[in-house]
Design a protein around this motif. Sequence first.
Motif, PDB file in Angstrom:
ATOM      1  N   ASN A  52      84.159  73.415  14.449  1.00 22.48           N
ATOM      2  CA  ASN A  52      83.209  74.334  14.278  1.00 22.48           C
ATOM      3  C   ASN A  52      82.377  74.475  15.492  1.00 22.48           C
ATOM      4  OD1 ASN A  52      82.132  76.374  12.849  1.00 22.48           O
ATOM      5  ND2 ASN A  52      80.800  75.264  11.445  1.00 22.48           N
ATOM      6  N   ALA A  53      82.964  74.517  16.672  1.00 19.96           N
ATOM      7  CA  ALA A  53      81.999  74.333  18.031  1.00 19.96           C
ATOM      8  C   ALA A  53      81.246  75.773  18.411  1.00 19.96           C
ATOM      9  CB  ALA A  53      82.917  73.825  19.023  1.00 19.96           C
ATOM     10  N   ARG A  54      80.254  75.226  19.197  1.00 19.88           N
ATOM     11  CA  ARG A  54      79.286  76.183  19.838  1.00 19.88           C
ATOM     12  C   ARG A  54      79.525  76.352  21.226  1.00 19.88           C
ATOM     13  NH1 ARG A  54      74.980  78.607  16.730  1.00 19.88           N
ATOM     14  NH2 ARG A  54      74.653  79.792  18.484  1.00 19.88           N
ATOM     15  N   VAL A  55      79.973  75.172  21.862  1.00 22.63           N
ATOM     16  CA  VAL A  55      79.892  75.049  23.304  1.00 22.63           C
ATOM     17  C   VAL A  55      81.249  74.658  23.791  1.00 22.63           C
ATOM     18  CG1 VAL A  55      79.042  73.816  25.382  1.00 22.63           C
ATOM     19  CG2 VAL A  55      77.491  74.406  23.357  1.00 22.63           C
ATOM     20  N   ALA A  56      81.771  75.198  24.780  1.00 20.63           N
ATOM     21  CA  ALA A  56      82.967  75.023  25.319  1.00 20.63           C
ATOM     22  C   ALA A  56      83.003  75.044  27.095  1.00 20.63           C
ATOM     23  CB  ALA A  56      83.871  76.192  25.022  1.00 20.63           C
ATOM     24  N   LEU A  57      83.551  74.045  27.425  1.00 22.22           N
ATOM     25  CA  LEU A  57      83.644  73.873  28.898  1.00 22.22           C
ATOM     26  C   LEU A  57      85.260  74.183  29.248  1.00 22.22           C
ATOM     27  CD1 LEU A  57      82.802  72.767  31.689  1.00 22.22           C
ATOM     28  CD2 LEU A  57      83.774  70.747  31.102  1.00 22.22           C
ATOM     29  N   GLU A  76      85.121  87.443  21.620  1.00 18.56           N
ATOM     30  CA  GLU A  76      85.451  88.298  20.323  1.00 18.56           C
ATOM     31  C   GLU A  76      85.741  87.504  19.119  1.00 18.56           C
ATOM     32  OE1 GLU A  76      88.483  90.966  22.006  1.00 18.56           O
ATOM     33  OE2 GLU A  76      86.971  91.904  23.399  1.00 18.56           O
ATOM     34  N   GLN A  77      86.710  86.489  19.443  1.00 19.22           N
ATOM     35  CA  GLN A  77      86.965  85.598  18.238  1.00 19.22           C
ATOM     36  C   GLN A  77      86.001  84.559  17.883  1.00 19.22           C
ATOM     37  OE1 GLN A  77      90.014  85.610  16.176  1.00 19.22           O
ATOM     38  NE2 GLN A  77      90.331  87.609  17.761  1.00 19.22           N
ATOM     39  N   PHE A  78      85.277  84.184  18.558  1.00 19.07           N
ATOM     40  CA  PHE A  78      83.984  83.125  18.318  1.00 19.07           C
ATOM     41  C   PHE A  78      82.640  83.976  18.980  1.00 19.07           C
ATOM     42  CE2 PHE A  78      88.052  80.806  18.515  1.00 19.07           C
ATOM     43  CZ  PHE A  78      88.020  80.164  17.358  1.00 19.07           C
ATOM     44  N   PRO A  79      82.070  84.651  18.202  1.00 20.63           N
ATOM     45  CA  PRO A  79      81.216  85.497  18.912  1.00 20.63           C
ATOM     46  C   PRO A  79      79.991  84.644  19.347  1.00 20.63           C
ATOM     47  CG  PRO A  79      81.695  86.385  16.953  1.00 20.63           C
ATOM     48  CD  PRO A  79      82.493  85.148  17.023  1.00 20.63           C
ATOM     49  N   HIS A  80      79.731  83.620  18.637  1.00 18.18           N
ATOM     50  CA  HIS A  80      78.420  82.496  19.331  1.00 18.18           C
ATOM     51  C   HIS A  80      78.767  81.515  20.069  1.00 18.18           C
ATOM     52  CE1 HIS A  80      75.881  84.901  16.481  1.00 18.18           C
ATOM     53  NE2 HIS A  80      76.795  84.898  15.733  1.00 18.18           N
ATOM     54  N   LEU A  81      80.142  81.396  20.457  1.00 13.24           N
ATOM     55  CA  LEU A  81      80.750  80.333  21.431  1.00 13.24           C
ATOM     56  C   LEU A  81      79.932  80.625  22.863  1.00 13.24           C
ATOM     57  CD1 LEU A  81      82.508  78.118  21.967  1.00 13.24           C
ATOM     58  CD2 LEU A  81      84.126  79.773  22.672  1.00 13.24           C
ATOM     59  N   LEU A  82      79.508  79.389  23.453  1.00 11.13           N
ATOM     60  CA  LEU A  82      78.806  79.515  24.515  1.00 11.13           C
ATOM     61  C   LEU A  82      79.711  78.744  25.632  1.00 11.13           C
ATOM     62  CD1 LEU A  82      75.180  78.227  23.643  1.00 11.13           C
ATOM     63  CD2 LEU A  82      75.755  80.507  24.090  1.00 11.13           C
ATOM     64  N   ILE A  83      80.250  79.627  26.478  1.00 10.37           N
ATOM     65  CA  ILE A  83      81.267  79.085  27.489  1.00 10.37           C
ATOM     66  C   ILE A  83      80.673  78.647  29.016  1.00 10.37           C
ATOM     67  CG2 ILE A  83      83.316  79.877  28.701  1.00 10.37           C
ATOM     68  CD1 ILE A  83      83.620  81.976  26.481  1.00 10.37           C
ATOM     69  N   VAL A  84      80.786  77.465  29.184  1.00 12.81           N
ATOM     70  CA  VAL A  84      80.620  76.905  30.413  1.00 12.81           C
ATOM     71  C   VAL A  84      81.966  76.776  31.267  1.00 12.81           C
ATOM     72  CG1 VAL A  84      79.850  75.109  32.041  1.00 12.81           C
ATOM     73  CG2 VAL A  84      78.517  75.666  29.973  1.00 12.81           C
ATOM     74  N   PHE A 105      78.182  81.866  29.682  1.00 11.90           N
ATOM     75  CA  PHE A 105      77.097  81.333  29.584  1.00 11.90           C
ATOM     76  C   PHE A 105      76.306  80.855  31.136  1.00 11.90           C
ATOM     77  CE2 PHE A 105      73.837  77.858  28.710  1.00 11.90           C
ATOM     78  CZ  PHE A 105      72.856  78.523  28.030  1.00 11.90           C
ATOM     79  N   ARG A 106      77.253  80.078  31.668  1.00 10.02           N
ATOM     80  CA  ARG A 106      77.276  79.312  32.841  1.00 10.02           C
ATOM     81  C   ARG A 106      78.355  79.120  33.668  1.00 10.02           C
ATOM     82  NH1 ARG A 106      72.757  80.119  31.470  1.00 10.02           N
ATOM     83  NH2 ARG A 106      70.898  78.926  31.385  1.00 10.02           N
ATOM     84  N   PHE A 107      78.349  79.226  35.203  1.00  8.94           N
ATOM     85  CA  PHE A 107      79.484  79.070  35.815  1.00  8.94           C
ATOM     86  C   PHE A 107      79.310  77.980  36.960  1.00  8.94           C
ATOM     87  CE2 PHE A 107      81.953  79.539  39.665  1.00  8.94           C
ATOM     88  CZ  PHE A 107      83.394  79.843  39.110  1.00  8.94           C
ATOM     89  N   ALA A 108      80.055  77.115  37.026  1.00  4.73           N
ATOM     90  CA  ALA A 108      79.818  75.831  37.888  1.00  4.73           C
ATOM     91  C   ALA A 108      81.114  75.896  38.718  1.00  4.73           C
ATOM     92  CB  ALA A 108      79.933  74.410  37.270  1.00  4.73           C
ATOM     93  N   GLN A 115      76.258  66.375  37.516  1.00  7.48           N
ATOM     94  CA  GLN A 115      74.744  66.615  37.402  1.00  7.48           C
ATOM     95  C   GLN A 115      74.658  68.022  36.918  1.00  7.48           C
ATOM     96  OE1 GLN A 115      72.588  64.247  36.548  1.00  7.48           O
ATOM     97  NE2 GLN A 115      70.994  65.594  36.059  1.00  7.48           N
ATOM     98  N   ARG A 116      75.383  68.877  37.475  1.00  2.00           N
ATOM     99  CA  ARG A 116      75.386  70.033  37.057  1.00  2.00           C
ATOM    100  C   ARG A 116      75.801  70.599  35.988  1.00  2.00           C
ATOM    101  NH1 ARG A 116      76.360  75.229  41.214  1.00  2.00           N
ATOM    102  NH2 ARG A 116      74.840  74.039  42.345  1.00  2.00           N
ATOM    103  N   LEU A 117      77.133  70.001  35.695  1.00  2.00           N
ATOM    104  CA  LEU A 117      77.684  70.174  34.339  1.00  2.00           C
ATOM    105  C   LEU A 117      76.820  69.453  33.261  1.00  2.00           C
ATOM    106  CD1 LEU A 117      81.446  69.227  34.990  1.00  2.00           C
ATOM    107  CD2 LEU A 117      80.457  71.455  34.653  1.00  2.00           C
ATOM    108  N   LYS A 118      75.950  68.538  33.367  1.00  2.00           N
ATOM    109  CA  LYS A 118      75.275  67.838  32.625  1.00  2.00           C
ATOM    110  C   LYS A 118      73.980  68.945  32.145  1.00  2.00           C
ATOM    111  CE  LYS A 118      72.365  63.885  31.165  1.00  2.00           C
ATOM    112  NZ  LYS A 118      71.996  62.599  31.621  1.00  2.00           N
ATOM    113  N   ILE A 119      73.533  69.527  33.252  1.00  2.00           N
ATOM    114  CA  ILE A 119      72.347  70.364  32.989  1.00  2.00           C
ATOM    115  C   ILE A 119      72.947  71.857  32.205  1.00  2.00           C
ATOM    116  CG2 ILE A 119      70.899  72.077  34.322  1.00  2.00           C
ATOM    117  CD1 ILE A 119      70.722  69.773  36.444  1.00  2.00           C
ATOM    118  N   PHE A 120      73.917  72.195  32.592  1.00  2.67           N
ATOM    119  CA  PHE A 120      74.616  73.377  32.059  1.00  2.67           C
ATOM    120  C   PHE A 120      75.060  73.356  30.670  1.00  2.67           C
ATOM    121  CE2 PHE A 120      75.971  75.524  36.347  1.00  2.67           C
ATOM    122  CZ  PHE A 120      74.942  75.736  36.585  1.00  2.67           C
TER     123      PHE A 120
END
Length: 172
Positions: A52-57, A76-84, A105-108, A115-120
């Motif tokens: 039931n995740a909201r954050v994906a790397l 489209e399948q997971f509308p509230h998913l935040l993608i890094v 959501f963010r691009f690294a 450290q950048r991944l941690k912040i994002f």
Amino acid sequence: MPSLIATRSSAIVALSEDAALLSALMATMLEQAAIVTSSSVDRFIDRLAANNARVALIDAAAAPSPVGAFTQRLREQFPHLLIVLTGASSLQTELSAQIAAGTIFRFAPRPAAAQRLKIFLNAALHRSRQEDAALAAAPIHEGHAIGAASPAARAANEPRAGTWLQRLRWLS
């Protein structure tokens, strides 16, 4: 009174075959969230739903091509998913419209600094908690029992309708 809205997991689901990236993820984020990793797209999709995740790397090197179409279908399948997303810096230009629209959501750029991944990822976790709190505080619609989740809250807590087979068809 406890909320009846299903709570989202604070797990970060990662799609990557890069041991260095996964090691950096574990080292920097293990205290903030559970880390669930996958090197295959099929398992990644299953783990997103199961946790039931909201954050994906997503490591662009492990994602199916074109990456932009893959991230669009995920949202489209997971509308509230935040993608890094992490990948070659040239990919950032290619995906600038999705980044600007919030699909990504963010691009690294690779190689991604820990450290950048941690912040994002912390920013994504924070945003998902804010969204969950807003859903939980949303007024109950007329005609619903006290403590019952509104239709919008129930919809936000469920992946889009369809079977897993239908969801995986778009990967091929």
